[in-house]
Design a protein around this motif. Structure first.
Motif, PDB file in Angstrom:
ATOM      1  N   VAL A 249     -64.200  15.702  43.727  1.00 41.34           N
ATOM      2  CA  VAL A 249     -63.703  16.350  44.937  1.00 41.34           C
ATOM      3  C   VAL A 249     -64.359  17.717  45.037  1.00 41.34           C
ATOM      4  O   VAL A 249     -64.211  18.546  44.130  1.00 41.34           O
ATOM      5  N   ASP A 250     -65.100  17.932  46.114  1.00 44.79           N
ATOM      6  CA  ASP A 250     -65.747  19.225  46.323  1.00 44.79           C
ATOM      7  C   ASP A 250     -64.858  20.127  47.160  1.00 44.79           C
ATOM      8  O   ASP A 250     -64.455  19.766  48.264  1.00 44.79           O
ATOM      9  N   ALA A 251     -64.560  21.309  46.619  1.00 47.67           N
ATOM     10  CA  ALA A 251     -63.760  22.304  47.342  1.00 47.67           C
ATOM     11  C   ALA A 251     -64.383  23.679  47.150  1.00 47.67           C
ATOM     12  O   ALA A 251     -63.684  24.672  46.976  1.00 47.67           O
ATOM     13  N   THR A 252     -65.713  23.727  47.189  1.00 48.94           N
ATOM     14  CA  THR A 252     -66.430  24.965  46.878  1.00 48.94           C
ATOM     15  C   THR A 252     -66.716  25.830  48.103  1.00 48.94           C
ATOM     16  O   THR A 252     -66.896  27.038  47.981  1.00 48.94           O
ATOM     17  N   GLY A 253     -66.828  25.208  49.272  1.00 45.87           N
ATOM     18  CA  GLY A 253     -67.294  25.949  50.435  1.00 45.87           C
ATOM     19  C   GLY A 253     -68.799  26.092  50.478  1.00 45.87           C
ATOM     20  O   GLY A 253     -69.338  26.812  51.315  1.00 45.87           O
ATOM     21  N   SER A 254     -69.506  25.382  49.590  1.00 47.37           N
ATOM     22  CA  SER A 254     -70.969  25.444  49.509  1.00 47.37           C
ATOM     23  C   SER A 254     -71.550  24.068  49.800  1.00 47.37           C
ATOM     24  O   SER A 254     -71.290  23.107  49.060  1.00 47.37           O
ATOM     25  N   SER A 255     -72.337  23.951  50.861  1.00 42.67           N
ATOM     26  CA  SER A 255     -72.943  22.663  51.178  1.00 42.67           C
ATOM     27  C   SER A 255     -73.918  22.224  50.088  1.00 42.67           C
ATOM     28  O   SER A 255     -74.067  21.023  49.825  1.00 42.67           O
ATOM     29  N   LYS A 256     -74.584  23.171  49.437  1.00 40.29           N
ATOM     30  CA  LYS A 256     -75.504  22.818  48.355  1.00 40.29           C
ATOM     31  C   LYS A 256     -74.761  22.106  47.227  1.00 40.29           C
ATOM     32  O   LYS A 256     -75.191  21.060  46.735  1.00 40.29           O
ATOM     33  N   ALA A 258     -71.908  20.653  47.430  1.00 32.82           N
ATOM     34  CA  ALA A 258     -71.370  19.391  47.943  1.00 32.82           C
ATOM     35  C   ALA A 258     -72.413  18.280  47.831  1.00 32.82           C
ATOM     36  O   ALA A 258     -72.104  17.162  47.405  1.00 32.82           O
ATOM     37  N   PHE A 259     -73.663  18.580  48.203  1.00 31.64           N
ATOM     38  CA  PHE A 259     -74.720  17.580  48.082  1.00 31.64           C
ATOM     39  C   PHE A 259     -75.091  17.328  46.624  1.00 31.64           C
ATOM     40  O   PHE A 259     -75.386  16.190  46.239  1.00 31.64           O
ATOM     41  N   ASP A 260     -75.066  18.366  45.803  1.00 35.29           N
ATOM     42  CA  ASP A 260     -75.364  18.184  44.379  1.00 35.29           C
ATOM     43  C   ASP A 260     -74.408  17.193  43.734  1.00 35.29           C
ATOM     44  O   ASP A 260     -74.793  16.434  42.831  1.00 35.29           O
ATOM     45  N   ALA A 261     -73.158  17.196  44.197  1.00 29.19           N
ATOM     46  CA  ALA A 261     -72.157  16.307  43.603  1.00 29.19           C
ATOM     47  C   ALA A 261     -72.561  14.843  43.701  1.00 29.19           C
ATOM     48  O   ALA A 261     -72.186  14.020  42.856  1.00 29.19           O
ATOM     49  N   MET A 262     -73.353  14.505  44.701  1.00 23.06           N
ATOM     50  CA  MET A 262     -73.752  13.118  44.896  1.00 23.06           C
ATOM     51  C   MET A 262     -74.603  12.597  43.739  1.00 23.06           C
ATOM     52  O   MET A 262     -74.714  11.390  43.538  1.00 23.06           O
ATOM     53  N   GLN A 263     -75.199  13.496  42.973  1.00 23.23           N
ATOM     54  CA  GLN A 263     -76.078  13.083  41.881  1.00 23.23           C
ATOM     55  C   GLN A 263     -75.308  12.735  40.600  1.00 23.23           C
ATOM     56  O   GLN A 263     -75.875  12.149  39.683  1.00 23.23           O
ATOM     57  N   TYR A 264     -74.024  13.089  40.560  1.00 24.81           N
ATOM     58  CA  TYR A 264     -73.329  13.002  39.277  1.00 24.81           C
ATOM     59  C   TYR A 264     -72.203  11.983  39.229  1.00 24.81           C
ATOM     60  O   TYR A 264     -71.718  11.655  38.150  1.00 24.81           O
ATOM     61  N   VAL A 265     -71.774  11.447  40.359  1.00 23.45           N
ATOM     62  CA  VAL A 265     -70.671  10.498  40.351  1.00 23.45           C
ATOM     63  C   VAL A 265     -71.130   9.156  39.802  1.00 23.45           C
ATOM     64  O   VAL A 265     -72.288   8.754  39.970  1.00 23.45           O
ATOM     65  N   VAL A 270     -66.443   7.809  43.909  1.00 24.46           N
ATOM     66  CA  VAL A 270     -66.219   8.426  45.208  1.00 24.46           C
ATOM     67  C   VAL A 270     -66.455   9.931  45.107  1.00 24.46           C
ATOM     68  O   VAL A 270     -66.017  10.580  44.160  1.00 24.46           O
ATOM     69  N   VAL A 271     -67.152  10.465  46.107  1.00 28.90           N
ATOM     70  CA  VAL A 271     -67.242  11.911  46.298  1.00 28.90           C
ATOM     71  C   VAL A 271     -66.492  12.250  47.575  1.00 28.90           C
ATOM     72  O   VAL A 271     -66.729  11.636  48.618  1.00 28.90           O
ATOM     73  N   VAL A 272     -65.569  13.196  47.482  1.00 30.82           N
ATOM     74  CA  VAL A 272     -64.810  13.641  48.646  1.00 30.82           C
ATOM     75  C   VAL A 272     -65.220  15.070  48.968  1.00 30.82           C
ATOM     76  O   VAL A 272     -65.151  15.950  48.111  1.00 30.82           O
ATOM     77  N   TRP A 273     -65.621  15.290  50.199  1.00 32.38           N
ATOM     78  CA  TRP A 273     -65.933  16.642  50.666  1.00 32.38           C
ATOM     79  C   TRP A 273     -64.730  17.203  51.423  1.00 32.38           C
ATOM     80  O   TRP A 273     -64.245  16.588  52.377  1.00 32.38           O
ATOM     81  N   THR A 274     -64.254  18.367  51.013  1.00 35.45           N
ATOM     82  CA  THR A 274     -63.177  19.044  51.732  1.00 35.45           C
ATOM     83  C   THR A 274     -63.626  20.385  52.297  1.00 35.45           C
ATOM     84  O   THR A 274     -62.881  21.014  53.056  1.00 35.45           O
ATOM     85  N   SER A 275     -64.825  20.832  51.932  1.00 29.63           N
ATOM     86  CA  SER A 275     -65.289  22.148  52.348  1.00 29.63           C
ATOM     87  C   SER A 275     -65.654  22.192  53.831  1.00 29.63           C
ATOM     88  O   SER A 275     -66.195  21.220  54.378  1.00 29.63           O
TER      89      SER A 275
END
Length: 367
Positions: A249-256, A258-265, A270-275
């Protein structure tokens, strides 16, 4: 009565103003609720609205009353109200319906229309006032035993929705029993998401920049999760250590990030974007690698915004359980009170300048 508002489209226009006091007479169906505002939370959304990155005034007005994280006490109700009564502590949902099928069935947060209505954010006035009124449908009762957590109800609803959406989407897997989760970001949404996932029994790593020990790491540890500073260990290094997570779950406020998370799941994950990112940053991503691994791994990316009544109610239940499970921990999120709307400039200064301001809230009245 007093209210704190901005002039949409004009940067740094936050100001104190006078608006008309609400009345139950505006609800001819007898289902109106009049609330005395006790506290209002503010966050990066309010800061970005004041920076004129987004936000629009209701039709006919040239100002927008801000504040979408409400907590108050019911003063009066219409004759057909059944869910709350005078003296009850309450919060209010944020999104209001448009005309899509999703709005009609009460899932306003899932509207399919481009135009959306959010109190304190877009086309509807917010709660930074002495009183507010709304239809019973959008008023959610808060147990008296949770009044010490007041303005956490709204951000908790957003965290609840994000997690629930992941589980609902994973019905596609027939059997999905996630064991490992990463939460990116240790602001209020990140911390409350950590809580929800811990209550579901997952092993949780909450990842942020600041080096431990600090307040955020103390809260994470208090929830029996693991705090990781990216200054000491990268997400890639952590994934090599723990294995790839089932859920991020991305809650960083950073689009970078958020996209980086896609490489690690991990596979079937599931990757959830909340930012909400209101800027215009452009980044490079390893698109071929991500594409290949996502297709072969049956991975899922979903966005989650706002919440409806069901998420508020489930979030309140998790807050109650979390408060019992981890006594005194959640109180630590409420870091920076501001005494009264007259000090709106201090409120905004904390949002802009104070990196230690985990949760800023305004004390409107006693109750």
């Amino acid at each position: 009565m007093k209210a704190v508002a901005v002039t949409p489209g004009t940067p740094n226009s936050v100001h104190l103003t006078e608006i008309e006091e609400p009345s139950l007479e505006q609800f001819p169906d007898g289902k109106g609720v009049l609330v005395k505002t006790l506290k209002v939370g503010v966050d990066a959304t309010d800061r970005e609205i004041n920076e004129a990155l987004y936000g629009n005034a209701p039709q006919g007005d040239d100002y927008l009353v801000i504040g979408h994280e409400s907590f108050g006490i019911v003063e009066a109700v219409g004759p057909n109200v059944r869910r709350v009564k005078p003296g009850d502590y309450v919060t209010a949902t944020v999104r209001r319906p448009g005309s899509s099928i999703y709005d009609v069935i009460g899932t306003n947060d899932m509207t399919s229309e481009e135009t959306y209505y959010e109190r304190g954010i877009n086309l509807r006035h917010g709660f930074m006032t002495e009183k507010f009124a709304d239809e019973e449908e959008y008023i959610v009762r808060v147990p008296e035993g949770l009044k010490h957590l007041h303005v956490l109800q709204e951000p908790m609803s957003c965290a609840a929705k994000a997690v629930q959406q992941a589980y609902e989407a994973q019905h596609r897997m027939k059997v999905w029993r996630p064991k490992l989760a990463y939460v990116l970001g240790s602001g209020q949404i990140g911390l409350l998401t950590t809580l929800i996932l811990r209550l579901r029994g997952l092993e949780v790593y909450t990842i942020a920049r600041g080096e431990a020990p600090n307040l955020k790491s103390e809260i994470v540890t208090g929830m029996e999760a693991t705090y990781v500073s990216t200054r000491e260990k990268t997400v890639e290094e952590l994934a090599a250590q723990t294995g790839k997570p089932d859920l991020i779950v991305d809650a960083t406020g950073s689009s970078k990030l958020a996209f980086d998370a896609m490489q690690y799941v991990g596979h079937n994950g599931v990757v959830v974007w909340t930012s909400i990112t209101g800027g215009d940053e452009n980044i490079e991503i390893p698109s071929d690698s991500v594409n290949l691994n996502w297709v072969l791994g049956n991975k899922l990316l979903l966005g989650s915004v706002n919440a409806n009544r069901t998420h508020f109610e489930s979030g309140i239940r998790d807050l109650a359980l979390g408060d019992m499970m981890f006594p005194g921990v959640l109180d630590k999120i409420l870091t920076h009170p501001v005494d009264g709307m007259d000090h709106y400039d201090e409120m905004m200064r904390l949002l802009v300048e104070d990196k230690d301001a985990l949760k800023v809230f305004v004390n409107i009245a006693e109750g």
